[in-house]
Scaffold this motif. Structure first.
Motif, mmCIF file in Angstrom:
data_model
loop_
_atom_site.group_PDB
_atom_site.id
_atom_site.type_symbol
_atom_site.label_atom_id
_atom_site.label_comp_id
_atom_site.label_asym_id
_atom_site.label_seq_id
_atom_site.Cartn_x
_atom_site.Cartn_y
_atom_site.Cartn_z
ATOM 1 N N ASP A 24 -24.453 -33.244 -47.051
ATOM 2 C CA ASP A 24 -24.678 -34.250 -46.012
ATOM 3 C C ASP A 24 -24.055 -33.735 -44.719
ATOM 4 O O ASP A 24 -22.845 -33.807 -44.529
ATOM 5 N N PRO A 25 -24.866 -33.178 -43.813
ATOM 6 C CA PRO A 25 -24.319 -32.608 -42.575
ATOM 7 C C PRO A 25 -23.463 -33.593 -41.790
ATOM 8 O O PRO A 25 -22.470 -33.189 -41.180
ATOM 9 N N GLU A 26 -23.835 -34.868 -41.782
ATOM 10 C CA GLU A 26 -23.055 -35.857 -41.035
ATOM 11 C C GLU A 26 -21.633 -35.953 -41.596
ATOM 12 O O GLU A 26 -20.658 -35.993 -40.840
ATOM 13 N N PHE A 27 -21.522 -35.990 -42.904
ATOM 14 C CA PHE A 27 -20.205 -36.018 -43.525
ATOM 15 C C PHE A 27 -19.434 -34.736 -43.225
ATOM 16 O O PHE A 27 -18.239 -34.766 -42.893
ATOM 17 N N ASP A 28 -20.106 -33.591 -43.363
ATOM 18 C CA ASP A 28 -19.432 -32.304 -43.178
ATOM 19 C C ASP A 28 -18.786 -32.204 -41.801
ATOM 20 O O ASP A 28 -17.655 -31.712 -41.663
ATOM 21 N N VAL A 29 -19.492 -32.651 -40.775
ATOM 22 C CA VAL A 29 -18.963 -32.567 -39.411
ATOM 23 C C VAL A 29 -17.682 -33.377 -39.281
ATOM 24 O O VAL A 29 -16.676 -32.910 -38.736
ATOM 25 N N VAL A 30 -17.699 -34.599 -39.801
ATOM 26 C CA VAL A 30 -16.528 -35.473 -39.681
ATOM 27 C C VAL A 30 -15.357 -34.920 -40.489
ATOM 28 O O VAL A 30 -14.221 -34.885 -40.017
#
Length: 538
Positions: free
Chosen positions: A467-473
Protein backbone atom coordinates in the motif's frame (compact mmCIF):
# COMPACT_ATOMS: atom_id res chain seq x y z
CA UNK A 1 -4.95 -2.67 30.62
CA UNK A 2 -5.70 -4.89 33.59
CA UNK A 3 -3.67 -4.08 36.71
CA UNK A 4 -0.97 -6.54 37.72
CA UNK A 5 -2.32 -8.92 40.34
CA UNK A 6 -0.93 -11.58 42.62
CA UNK A 7 -3.32 -13.75 44.62
CA UNK A 8 -6.02 -11.14 44.10
CA UNK A 9 -3.94 -8.21 45.39
CA UNK A 10 -2.96 -5.21 43.29
CA UNK A 11 0.73 -4.82 42.63
CA UNK A 12 2.52 -1.52 42.40
CA UNK A 13 4.59 -0.41 39.45
CA UNK A 14 6.85 -3.10 38.07
CA UNK A 15 10.40 -2.89 39.34
CA UNK A 16 13.16 -4.46 37.29
CA UNK A 17 16.45 -5.73 38.64
CA UNK A 18 18.72 -7.44 36.16
CA UNK A 19 20.46 -9.31 38.93
CA UNK A 20 19.15 -9.66 42.45
CA UNK A 21 20.13 -11.21 45.73
CA UNK A 22 23.37 -12.69 46.86
CA UNK A 23 25.08 -15.78 45.57
CA UNK A 24 23.67 -19.10 46.75
CA UNK A 25 24.16 -22.72 45.84
CA UNK A 26 20.45 -23.23 45.19
CA UNK A 27 19.21 -24.34 41.80
CA UNK A 28 16.11 -23.09 40.00
CA UNK A 29 13.87 -25.11 37.68
CA UNK A 30 11.47 -23.30 35.35
CA UNK A 31 8.79 -24.92 33.17
CA UNK A 32 8.38 -23.05 29.89
CA UNK A 33 5.17 -22.88 27.89
CA UNK A 34 7.16 -22.22 24.71
CA UNK A 35 10.58 -23.72 24.11
CA UNK A 36 13.43 -21.64 22.63
CA UNK A 37 14.20 -22.85 19.12
CA UNK A 38 17.92 -22.10 19.29
CA UNK A 39 20.78 -20.88 21.46
CA UNK A 40 21.92 -18.69 18.56
CA UNK A 41 21.02 -15.13 19.67
CA UNK A 42 20.71 -13.95 16.06
CA UNK A 43 18.64 -16.85 14.73
CA UNK A 44 15.00 -15.84 15.24
CA UNK A 45 13.44 -12.76 16.84
CA UNK A 46 11.15 -14.84 19.04
CA UNK A 47 10.23 -14.05 22.65
CA UNK A 48 11.28 -17.44 24.00
CA UNK A 49 14.61 -17.17 22.17
CA UNK A 50 15.17 -13.58 23.29
CA UNK A 51 14.52 -14.49 26.92
CA UNK A 52 17.15 -17.24 26.76
CA UNK A 53 19.55 -14.84 25.03
CA UNK A 54 19.34 -12.38 27.93
CA UNK A 55 20.73 -15.04 30.28
CA UNK A 56 23.81 -15.83 28.21
CA UNK A 57 24.54 -12.76 26.09
CA UNK A 58 24.36 -9.01 26.58
CA UNK A 59 23.51 -6.18 24.22
CA UNK A 60 24.80 -2.62 24.33
CA UNK A 61 21.65 -1.70 26.25
CA UNK A 62 18.84 -3.64 27.87
CA UNK A 63 15.19 -3.08 28.69
CA UNK A 64 13.43 -3.24 32.04
CA UNK A 65 10.13 -4.90 32.84
CA UNK A 66 8.21 -2.01 31.29
CA UNK A 67 10.42 -2.04 28.16
CA UNK A 68 12.29 1.12 29.08
CA UNK A 69 15.88 1.21 27.88
CA UNK A 70 18.68 0.83 30.46
CA UNK A 71 22.52 0.74 30.35
CA UNK A 72 24.24 -2.59 29.84
CA UNK A 73 27.51 -3.07 27.92
CA UNK A 74 27.21 0.61 27.09
CA UNK A 75 27.17 3.04 30.00
CA UNK A 76 26.25 6.18 28.09
CA UNK A 77 24.81 7.06 24.69
CA UNK A 78 24.21 10.41 23.06
CA UNK A 79 22.54 11.60 19.89
CA UNK A 80 24.94 14.03 18.22
CA UNK A 81 22.75 14.81 15.23
CA UNK A 82 19.89 13.32 13.22
CA UNK A 83 22.07 10.44 11.99
CA UNK A 84 24.94 10.29 14.51
CA UNK A 85 25.05 8.37 17.79
CA UNK A 86 27.96 7.88 20.22
CA UNK A 87 28.08 4.94 22.64
CA UNK A 88 30.58 4.64 25.48
CA UNK A 89 31.28 1.05 26.53
CA UNK A 90 32.24 -0.59 29.81
CA UNK A 91 35.94 -1.37 30.13
CA UNK A 92 35.61 -4.11 32.78
CA UNK A 93 33.79 -6.81 30.81
CA UNK A 94 35.10 -10.19 29.68
CA UNK A 95 33.37 -13.02 27.89
CA UNK A 96 32.68 -16.29 29.69
CA UNK A 97 35.93 -17.70 28.25
CA UNK A 98 37.94 -14.80 29.68
CA UNK A 99 38.36 -12.85 26.42
CA UNK A 100 38.11 -9.07 26.94
CA UNK A 101 35.09 -7.31 25.45
CA UNK A 102 35.85 -4.40 23.07
CA UNK A 103 34.15 -2.32 20.40
CA UNK A 104 35.37 -4.79 17.76
CA UNK A 105 33.10 -7.46 19.22
CA UNK A 106 30.13 -5.16 18.61
CA UNK A 107 31.07 -4.61 14.97
CA UNK A 108 31.67 -8.32 14.47
CA UNK A 109 28.28 -9.16 16.03
CA UNK A 110 26.42 -6.72 13.80
CA UNK A 111 28.24 -8.03 10.73
CA UNK A 112 27.35 -11.57 11.73
CA UNK A 113 23.65 -10.60 11.85
CA UNK A 114 23.95 -9.45 8.24
CA UNK A 115 25.78 -12.67 7.29
CA UNK A 116 23.64 -15.16 9.18
CA UNK A 117 22.33 -17.44 6.46
CA UNK A 118 20.46 -19.57 9.00
CA UNK A 119 18.45 -16.66 10.42
CA UNK A 120 14.67 -16.62 10.13
CA UNK A 121 13.22 -13.69 8.15
CA UNK A 122 16.23 -11.41 8.51
CA UNK A 123 15.86 -11.31 12.28
CA UNK A 124 17.53 -8.36 14.02
CA UNK A 125 18.89 -6.77 10.84
CA UNK A 126 16.65 -3.69 10.56
CA UNK A 127 18.77 -1.30 12.63
CA UNK A 128 22.05 -2.59 11.18
CA UNK A 129 20.92 -2.25 7.57
CA UNK A 130 20.37 1.44 8.23
CA UNK A 131 23.96 1.96 9.36
CA UNK A 132 26.23 3.80 6.94
CA UNK A 133 29.34 3.45 9.11
CA UNK A 134 30.59 2.42 12.54
CA UNK A 135 33.76 4.04 13.80
CA UNK A 136 35.82 3.09 16.88
CA UNK A 137 37.82 6.06 18.19
CA UNK A 138 39.13 3.67 20.86
CA UNK A 139 38.43 0.16 22.15
CA UNK A 140 35.46 1.30 24.22
CA UNK A 141 33.78 3.92 22.04
CA UNK A 142 31.47 3.46 19.08
CA UNK A 143 30.17 6.13 16.71
CA UNK A 144 27.25 5.09 14.52
CA UNK A 145 26.31 7.00 11.39
CA UNK A 146 22.94 5.95 9.97
CA UNK A 147 21.67 6.38 6.44
CA UNK A 148 18.34 7.70 7.70
CA UNK A 149 17.48 9.18 11.09
CA UNK A 150 16.61 6.41 13.54
CA UNK A 151 15.02 7.79 16.71
CA UNK A 152 14.67 4.28 18.19
CA UNK A 153 18.25 3.16 17.59
CA UNK A 154 19.12 2.74 21.31
CA UNK A 155 16.19 0.48 22.12
CA UNK A 156 16.59 -1.44 18.88
CA UNK A 157 20.24 -2.10 19.67
CA UNK A 158 19.07 -3.43 23.03
CA UNK A 159 17.69 -6.41 21.08
CA UNK A 160 20.96 -7.39 19.36
CA UNK A 161 23.22 -9.69 21.37
CA UNK A 162 26.98 -9.26 21.31
CA UNK A 163 29.13 -12.32 20.61
CA UNK A 164 32.90 -12.69 20.71
CA UNK A 165 34.89 -12.12 17.54
CA UNK A 166 37.29 -14.81 18.76
CA UNK A 167 34.89 -17.57 17.66
CA UNK A 168 35.96 -17.12 14.00
CA UNK A 169 39.13 -16.49 12.06
CA UNK A 170 39.50 -12.85 11.11
CA UNK A 171 41.86 -10.04 10.27
CA UNK A 172 41.21 -6.44 11.27
CA UNK A 173 37.53 -6.06 12.09
CA UNK A 174 35.77 -3.08 10.51
CA UNK A 175 32.20 -2.34 9.49
CA UNK A 176 32.45 -3.27 5.83
CA UNK A 177 29.68 -5.84 5.24
CA UNK A 178 30.44 -6.18 1.53
CA UNK A 179 33.93 -7.41 2.44
CA UNK A 180 32.84 -9.63 5.34
CA UNK A 181 34.03 -7.02 7.86
CA UNK A 182 37.46 -8.63 8.06
CA UNK A 183 36.22 -12.16 8.77
CA UNK A 184 38.32 -14.71 6.87
CA UNK A 185 36.84 -17.94 8.24
CA UNK A 186 33.36 -19.40 8.07
CA UNK A 187 30.55 -17.54 9.82
CA UNK A 188 29.11 -19.54 12.73
CA UNK A 189 25.79 -21.32 12.12
CA UNK A 190 22.84 -21.93 14.37
CA UNK A 191 24.11 -25.48 14.97
CA UNK A 192 27.45 -24.14 16.17
CA UNK A 193 25.63 -22.24 18.90
CA UNK A 194 23.26 -25.09 19.73
CA UNK A 195 26.10 -27.54 20.32
CA UNK A 196 27.75 -24.99 22.61
CA UNK A 197 30.99 -24.67 20.65
CA UNK A 198 30.60 -20.91 20.03
CA UNK A 199 28.00 -19.95 22.65
CA UNK A 200 30.34 -17.48 24.33
CA UNK A 201 28.69 -14.46 25.90
CA UNK A 202 29.15 -11.87 28.63
CA UNK A 203 25.83 -12.59 30.35
CA UNK A 204 25.14 -13.78 33.90
CA UNK A 205 24.95 -17.43 32.81
CA UNK A 206 26.67 -19.79 30.40
CA UNK A 207 25.13 -22.66 28.46
CA UNK A 208 25.89 -26.04 30.02
CA UNK A 209 23.60 -28.06 27.75
CA UNK A 210 20.87 -27.55 25.17
CA UNK A 211 18.81 -30.58 24.19
CA UNK A 212 15.90 -29.67 21.97
CA UNK A 213 12.64 -31.02 23.35
CA UNK A 214 14.26 -31.94 26.67
CA UNK A 215 15.67 -28.87 28.36
CA UNK A 216 18.30 -26.20 28.72
CA UNK A 217 20.76 -26.08 31.61
CA UNK A 218 22.62 -22.90 32.54
CA UNK A 219 25.46 -22.45 34.98
CA UNK A 220 26.44 -19.21 36.67
CA UNK A 221 29.09 -17.19 34.80
CA UNK A 222 31.65 -16.40 37.47
CA UNK A 223 33.22 -13.78 35.19
CA UNK A 224 30.01 -11.76 34.90
CA UNK A 225 30.57 -8.02 35.33
CA UNK A 226 27.34 -7.38 37.23
CA UNK A 227 25.97 -8.62 40.51
CA UNK A 228 26.41 -12.34 41.07
CA UNK A 229 23.21 -14.18 40.12
CA UNK A 230 21.29 -15.65 43.03
CA UNK A 231 20.92 -19.05 41.37
CA UNK A 232 24.00 -21.16 40.74
CA UNK A 233 22.24 -23.34 38.17
CA UNK A 234 19.06 -22.80 36.17
CA UNK A 235 17.15 -25.48 34.27
CA UNK A 236 14.48 -24.65 31.70
CA UNK A 237 12.07 -27.49 30.90
CA UNK A 238 9.74 -27.25 27.89
CA UNK A 239 6.22 -28.28 28.94
CA UNK A 240 3.81 -27.10 26.22
CA UNK A 241 0.61 -28.23 27.97
CA UNK A 242 -0.73 -26.08 30.81
CA UNK A 243 -2.05 -28.99 32.85
CA UNK A 244 1.29 -30.80 33.23
CA UNK A 245 3.04 -27.50 33.98
CA UNK A 246 0.74 -26.83 36.93
CA UNK A 247 0.90 -30.45 38.07
CA UNK A 248 4.69 -30.21 38.04
CA UNK A 249 4.59 -27.09 40.20
CA UNK A 250 2.24 -28.71 42.70
CA UNK A 251 4.39 -31.85 42.86
CA UNK A 252 7.59 -29.88 43.44
CA UNK A 253 9.20 -30.69 40.08
CA UNK A 254 9.25 -27.02 39.06
CA UNK A 255 9.88 -23.86 41.06
CA UNK A 256 8.32 -21.50 38.52
CA UNK A 257 5.95 -22.12 35.62
CA UNK A 258 4.80 -19.98 32.73
CA UNK A 259 1.14 -19.55 31.81
CA UNK A 260 -0.91 -21.94 33.89
CA UNK A 261 -4.48 -21.89 32.58
CA UNK A 262 -6.33 -18.98 34.18
CA UNK A 263 -9.23 -21.31 34.97
CA UNK A 264 -6.88 -23.45 37.10
CA UNK A 265 -5.61 -20.66 39.31
CA UNK A 266 -8.27 -21.51 41.88
CA UNK A 267 -6.19 -24.59 42.71
CA UNK A 268 -3.47 -22.36 44.16
CA UNK A 269 -5.46 -19.20 44.97
CA UNK A 270 -5.89 -19.82 48.69
CA UNK A 271 -2.71 -21.78 49.29
CA UNK A 272 0.18 -20.57 51.40
CA UNK A 273 2.50 -22.73 49.30
CA UNK A 274 2.10 -20.98 45.92
CA UNK A 275 1.70 -17.54 44.43
CA UNK A 276 1.04 -16.15 40.97
CA UNK A 277 1.24 -12.91 39.04
CA UNK A 278 -0.74 -11.75 35.99
CA UNK A 279 0.98 -9.11 33.86
CA UNK A 280 -0.49 -7.39 30.77
CA UNK A 281 1.79 -7.73 27.76
CA UNK A 282 2.48 -5.81 24.58
CA UNK A 283 1.76 -8.91 22.45
CA UNK A 284 -1.06 -8.83 19.93
CA UNK A 285 -2.48 -12.01 18.41
CA UNK A 286 -3.55 -11.37 14.82
CA UNK A 287 -4.40 -12.91 11.46
CA UNK A 288 -2.29 -12.44 8.33
CA UNK A 289 -3.98 -12.63 4.92
CA UNK A 290 -2.23 -13.55 1.68
CA UNK A 291 -2.75 -11.05 -1.13
CA UNK A 292 -1.08 -12.92 -3.98
CA UNK A 293 -3.09 -13.85 -7.09
CA UNK A 294 -2.22 -17.53 -6.77
CA UNK A 295 -2.71 -18.04 -3.07
CA UNK A 296 -2.20 -21.73 -2.24
CA UNK A 297 -4.97 -22.48 0.27
CA UNK A 298 -7.95 -20.33 -0.73
CA UNK A 299 -10.56 -21.55 -3.20
CA UNK A 300 -13.26 -19.25 -4.60
CA UNK A 301 -15.85 -20.25 -7.25
CA UNK A 302 -14.43 -17.76 -9.77
CA UNK A 303 -10.79 -18.66 -9.09
CA UNK A 304 -10.00 -15.29 -7.56
CA UNK A 305 -8.30 -14.54 -4.26
CA UNK A 306 -11.09 -13.03 -2.11
CA UNK A 307 -8.57 -11.56 0.34
CA UNK A 308 -7.67 -8.93 -2.24
CA UNK A 309 -11.07 -7.28 -1.64
CA UNK A 310 -11.20 -4.99 1.40
CA UNK A 311 -14.88 -5.85 1.90
CA UNK A 312 -13.94 -9.49 2.45
CA UNK A 313 -11.23 -8.55 4.93
CA UNK A 314 -13.66 -6.34 6.85
CA UNK A 315 -16.27 -9.10 6.79
CA UNK A 316 -13.76 -11.51 8.33
CA UNK A 317 -13.02 -9.05 11.12
CA UNK A 318 -16.75 -8.55 11.78
CA UNK A 319 -17.24 -12.33 11.96
CA UNK A 320 -15.02 -12.65 15.04
CA UNK A 321 -16.50 -12.34 18.53
CA UNK A 322 -13.40 -11.12 20.37
CA UNK A 323 -15.22 -10.73 23.67
CA UNK A 324 -16.20 -14.40 23.56
CA UNK A 325 -12.60 -15.45 22.86
CA UNK A 326 -11.32 -13.43 25.81
CA UNK A 327 -14.03 -14.61 28.18
CA UNK A 328 -14.44 -18.26 27.23
CA UNK A 329 -11.02 -19.27 25.93
CA UNK A 330 -8.61 -16.87 27.62
CA UNK A 331 -10.58 -16.83 30.91
CA UNK A 332 -10.35 -13.02 30.94
CA UNK A 333 -6.54 -13.14 31.05
CA UNK A 334 -6.45 -11.10 27.83
CA UNK A 335 -8.15 -8.08 26.26
CA UNK A 336 -9.90 -7.69 22.88
CA UNK A 337 -7.60 -5.97 20.39
CA UNK A 338 -8.72 -2.96 18.40
CA UNK A 339 -5.29 -2.10 16.94
CA UNK A 340 -1.81 -3.63 16.94
CA UNK A 341 -0.52 -2.43 20.31
CA UNK A 342 -2.50 -1.80 23.52
CA UNK A 343 -3.84 1.73 23.90
CA UNK A 344 -1.61 4.09 25.84
CA UNK A 345 1.64 2.86 24.34
CA UNK A 346 3.58 5.18 22.04
CA UNK A 347 2.03 5.65 18.61
CA UNK A 348 -1.28 3.94 19.35
CA UNK A 349 -4.60 5.48 18.39
CA UNK A 350 -6.21 7.20 21.35
CA UNK A 351 -9.80 6.12 22.04
CA UNK A 352 -9.82 3.69 19.12
CA UNK A 353 -13.28 2.06 18.94
CA UNK A 354 -13.74 -1.65 19.50
CA UNK A 355 -13.70 -3.72 16.32
CA UNK A 356 -17.32 -4.53 15.56
CA UNK A 357 -18.80 -8.01 15.86
CA UNK A 358 -21.64 -8.20 13.33
CA UNK A 359 -21.92 -11.55 11.49
CA UNK A 360 -25.03 -10.45 9.61
CA UNK A 361 -23.25 -7.41 8.17
CA UNK A 362 -20.26 -9.66 7.45
CA UNK A 363 -22.41 -11.88 5.23
CA UNK A 364 -23.72 -8.79 3.44
CA UNK A 365 -20.17 -7.59 2.76
CA UNK A 366 -19.24 -10.99 1.31
CA UNK A 367 -22.21 -10.78 -1.03
CA UNK A 368 -21.31 -7.22 -2.04
CA UNK A 369 -17.77 -8.41 -2.83
CA UNK A 370 -19.18 -11.11 -5.15
CA UNK A 371 -19.08 -14.08 -2.79
CA UNK A 372 -22.72 -14.59 -1.74
CA UNK A 373 -22.05 -18.30 -1.24
CA UNK A 374 -18.69 -17.69 0.38
CA UNK A 375 -15.50 -19.56 -0.42
CA UNK A 376 -13.19 -22.04 1.28
CA UNK A 377 -9.78 -21.64 2.91
CA UNK A 378 -7.30 -23.58 5.01
CA UNK A 379 -6.34 -21.67 8.13
CA UNK A 380 -2.86 -22.36 9.54
CA UNK A 381 -1.85 -21.77 13.15
CA UNK A 382 0.44 -22.99 15.88
CA UNK A 383 -0.67 -25.33 18.64
CA UNK A 384 2.27 -24.78 21.01
CA UNK A 385 3.43 -21.17 20.74
CA UNK A 386 0.84 -18.68 22.05
CA UNK A 387 -1.48 -18.94 25.01
CA UNK A 388 -4.38 -21.25 24.04
CA UNK A 389 -3.42 -20.80 20.40
CA UNK A 390 -5.07 -23.99 19.11
CA UNK A 391 -8.34 -23.21 20.90
CA UNK A 392 -8.35 -19.62 19.66
CA UNK A 393 -7.69 -20.78 16.10
CA UNK A 394 -10.52 -23.31 16.31
CA UNK A 395 -12.92 -20.59 17.46
CA UNK A 396 -11.84 -18.25 14.64
CA UNK A 397 -12.36 -21.04 12.10
CA UNK A 398 -15.89 -21.57 13.41
CA UNK A 399 -16.67 -17.86 13.26
CA UNK A 400 -15.61 -17.75 9.60
CA UNK A 401 -17.59 -20.87 8.72
CA UNK A 402 -20.73 -19.32 10.22
CA UNK A 403 -20.63 -16.45 7.70
CA UNK A 404 -20.07 -18.74 4.72
CA UNK A 405 -16.27 -18.99 4.61
CA UNK A 406 -15.73 -22.73 4.87
CA UNK A 407 -12.60 -22.89 7.01
CA UNK A 408 -10.44 -25.93 7.64
CA UNK A 409 -7.94 -25.52 10.49
CA UNK A 410 -4.43 -26.94 10.21
CA UNK A 411 -2.71 -26.36 13.57
CA UNK A 412 0.87 -27.53 13.90
CA UNK A 413 3.95 -27.28 16.07
CA UNK A 414 5.69 -23.94 15.83
CA UNK A 415 8.95 -25.38 14.47
CA UNK A 416 7.05 -26.46 11.36
CA UNK A 417 4.73 -23.45 11.27
CA UNK A 418 7.41 -20.75 11.32
CA UNK A 419 9.45 -22.46 8.63
CA UNK A 420 6.45 -22.83 6.35
CA UNK A 421 5.21 -19.32 7.04
CA UNK A 422 8.57 -17.78 6.16
CA UNK A 423 8.41 -19.80 2.95
CA UNK A 424 5.11 -18.03 2.16
CA UNK A 425 3.16 -21.28 2.08
CA UNK A 426 -0.04 -20.01 3.77
CA UNK A 427 -3.13 -18.13 2.64
CA UNK A 428 -4.47 -17.37 6.12
CA UNK A 429 -2.43 -17.72 9.28
CA UNK A 430 -2.49 -16.69 12.92
CA UNK A 431 0.54 -15.13 14.58
CA UNK A 432 1.60 -13.09 17.56
CA UNK A 433 3.86 -10.07 17.89
CA UNK A 434 5.21 -8.43 21.00
CA UNK A 435 6.55 -4.92 20.51
CA UNK A 436 10.23 -5.04 21.44
CA UNK A 437 10.39 -1.24 21.47
CA UNK A 438 7.10 -0.51 23.23
CA UNK A 439 6.17 1.61 20.21
CA UNK A 440 3.60 1.06 17.46
CA UNK A 441 6.32 1.16 14.82
CA UNK A 442 7.51 -2.30 15.89
CA UNK A 443 4.62 -4.16 14.26
CA UNK A 444 4.03 -1.62 11.51
CA UNK A 445 7.57 -1.68 10.12
CA UNK A 446 8.08 -5.45 10.36
CA UNK A 447 4.80 -6.78 8.99
CA UNK A 448 2.98 -4.18 6.94
CA UNK A 449 5.28 -2.26 4.54
CA UNK A 450 6.08 -3.30 1.01
CA UNK A 451 9.09 -5.53 1.54
CA UNK A 452 12.37 -3.62 1.19
CA UNK A 453 15.35 -5.75 2.15
CA UNK A 454 17.79 -2.88 1.76
CA UNK A 455 15.87 -0.67 4.20
CA UNK A 456 15.02 -3.61 6.46
CA UNK A 457 11.27 -3.04 6.12
CA UNK A 458 8.49 -5.59 5.72
CA UNK A 459 10.68 -8.56 6.57
CA UNK A 460 7.63 -10.53 7.74
CA UNK A 461 5.22 -9.34 5.06
CA UNK A 462 4.66 -12.90 3.89
CA UNK A 463 1.29 -12.11 2.35
CA UNK A 464 2.67 -9.63 -0.17
CA UNK A 465 0.52 -6.69 0.97
CA UNK A 466 1.57 -3.40 -0.63
CA UNK A 467 0.00 0.00 0.00
CA UNK A 468 2.00 3.01 -1.24
CA UNK A 469 -0.04 5.40 0.92
CA UNK A 470 0.89 3.48 4.05
CA UNK A 471 4.53 3.14 2.99
CA UNK A 472 4.97 6.90 2.60
CA UNK A 473 3.57 7.65 6.06
CA UNK A 474 5.50 4.89 7.81
CA UNK A 475 8.84 5.78 6.24
CA UNK A 476 8.39 9.37 7.34
CA UNK A 477 7.40 8.26 10.84
CA UNK A 478 10.39 6.01 11.51
CA UNK A 479 12.80 8.73 10.35
CA UNK A 480 11.22 11.51 12.46
CA UNK A 481 13.25 12.41 15.54
CA UNK A 482 10.59 14.65 17.11
CA UNK A 483 8.47 12.42 19.37
CA UNK A 484 5.20 14.31 18.95
CA UNK A 485 5.47 14.36 15.17
CA UNK A 486 6.48 10.71 15.03
CA UNK A 487 3.58 9.67 17.25
CA UNK A 488 1.05 11.46 15.05
CA UNK A 489 2.48 9.81 11.94
CA UNK A 490 2.37 6.37 13.58
CA UNK A 491 -1.25 6.93 14.52
CA UNK A 492 -1.99 7.84 10.91
CA UNK A 493 -0.19 4.72 9.67
CA UNK A 494 -2.01 2.52 12.16
CA UNK A 495 -5.38 3.94 11.15
CA UNK A 496 -4.59 3.13 7.51
CA UNK A 497 -3.91 -0.53 8.39
CA UNK A 498 -7.19 -0.80 10.29
CA UNK A 499 -9.03 0.77 7.37
CA UNK A 500 -7.55 -1.64 4.81
CA UNK A 501 -7.34 -4.64 7.21
CA UNK A 502 -4.54 -6.71 5.61
CA UNK A 503 -4.01 -7.92 9.18
CA UNK A 504 -6.84 -8.60 11.60
CA UNK A 505 -6.08 -8.04 15.31
CA UNK A 506 -7.68 -10.51 17.74
CA UNK A 507 -6.55 -9.91 21.34
CA UNK A 508 -3.72 -8.78 23.58
CA UNK A 509 -2.24 -11.49 25.74
CA UNK A 510 -1.62 -11.24 29.46
CA UNK A 511 1.02 -13.49 30.94
CA UNK A 512 0.69 -15.57 34.08
CA UNK A 513 3.54 -16.89 36.17
CA UNK A 514 3.01 -19.21 39.13
CA UNK A 515 5.73 -20.14 41.63
CA UNK A 516 6.34 -21.78 44.95
CA UNK A 517 6.11 -19.75 48.11
CA UNK A 518 9.36 -18.05 49.04
CA UNK A 519 9.99 -16.85 45.49
CA UNK A 520 8.97 -13.62 43.84
CA UNK A 521 8.65 -12.63 40.19
CA UNK A 522 7.01 -9.40 39.16
CA UNK A 523 6.44 -10.21 35.49
CA UNK A 524 7.37 -8.35 32.33
CA UNK A 525 5.41 -6.69 29.54
CA UNK A 526 7.61 -8.48 26.97
CA UNK A 527 6.59 -11.87 28.49
CA UNK A 528 10.20 -12.88 29.15
CA UNK A 529 10.90 -15.26 32.02
CA UNK A 530 14.26 -14.21 33.47
CA UNK A 531 15.89 -16.27 36.19
CA UNK A 532 17.92 -13.19 37.11
CA UNK A 533 14.74 -11.40 38.19
CA UNK A 534 13.33 -14.31 40.21
CA UNK A 535 14.26 -13.65 43.82
CA UNK A 536 14.11 -15.66 47.01
CA UNK A 537 13.31 -14.49 50.52
CA UNK A 538 14.65 -17.68 52.03
Amino acid sequence: MTPHMRRGRLLGALAFTLLAGTASAEDLTIALSSEPTAVDPHYHDLSSNNALTMHVFDALLTTDAQQKVQPNLATRWTNEGPTTWRFELRDDVVFSDGTPFTAEDVIFSYCRVLNNETAVSGSFDEAIKNMASIETPDDHTLVFETNEPDPLLPIRLAQIAIISDEIVEHGEISFDPESACGVTGAWPTVNDFNDGSVAVGTGPYAIESYVKGSGIDLVRNERYFGETPEWERVSFKPVPNAGPRLAGLLSGDYDVIENPAARDLSRIEGSDDYEYVITPSSRVIYLQLDMRDDSPFVDAPDGSNPFQDVRVRRAMSMAIDREAIVERIMDDAAAPANQFLPAGMFGTIADAPALEYDPERARELLAEAGYPDGFSVTFHATNDRYINDAQVAQAVAQFFTRIGIETELDAMTRSIFFSRRSGREFSLSMGGWGSDTGEASSFLRQWVPTTDDVAGLGGSNYGGWSDPEFDVVLREAIATMDDAEREALLQQAGARVLEQMPYIPLHYESTIWAFRSGLDYQGRADQYTLATAITSDE
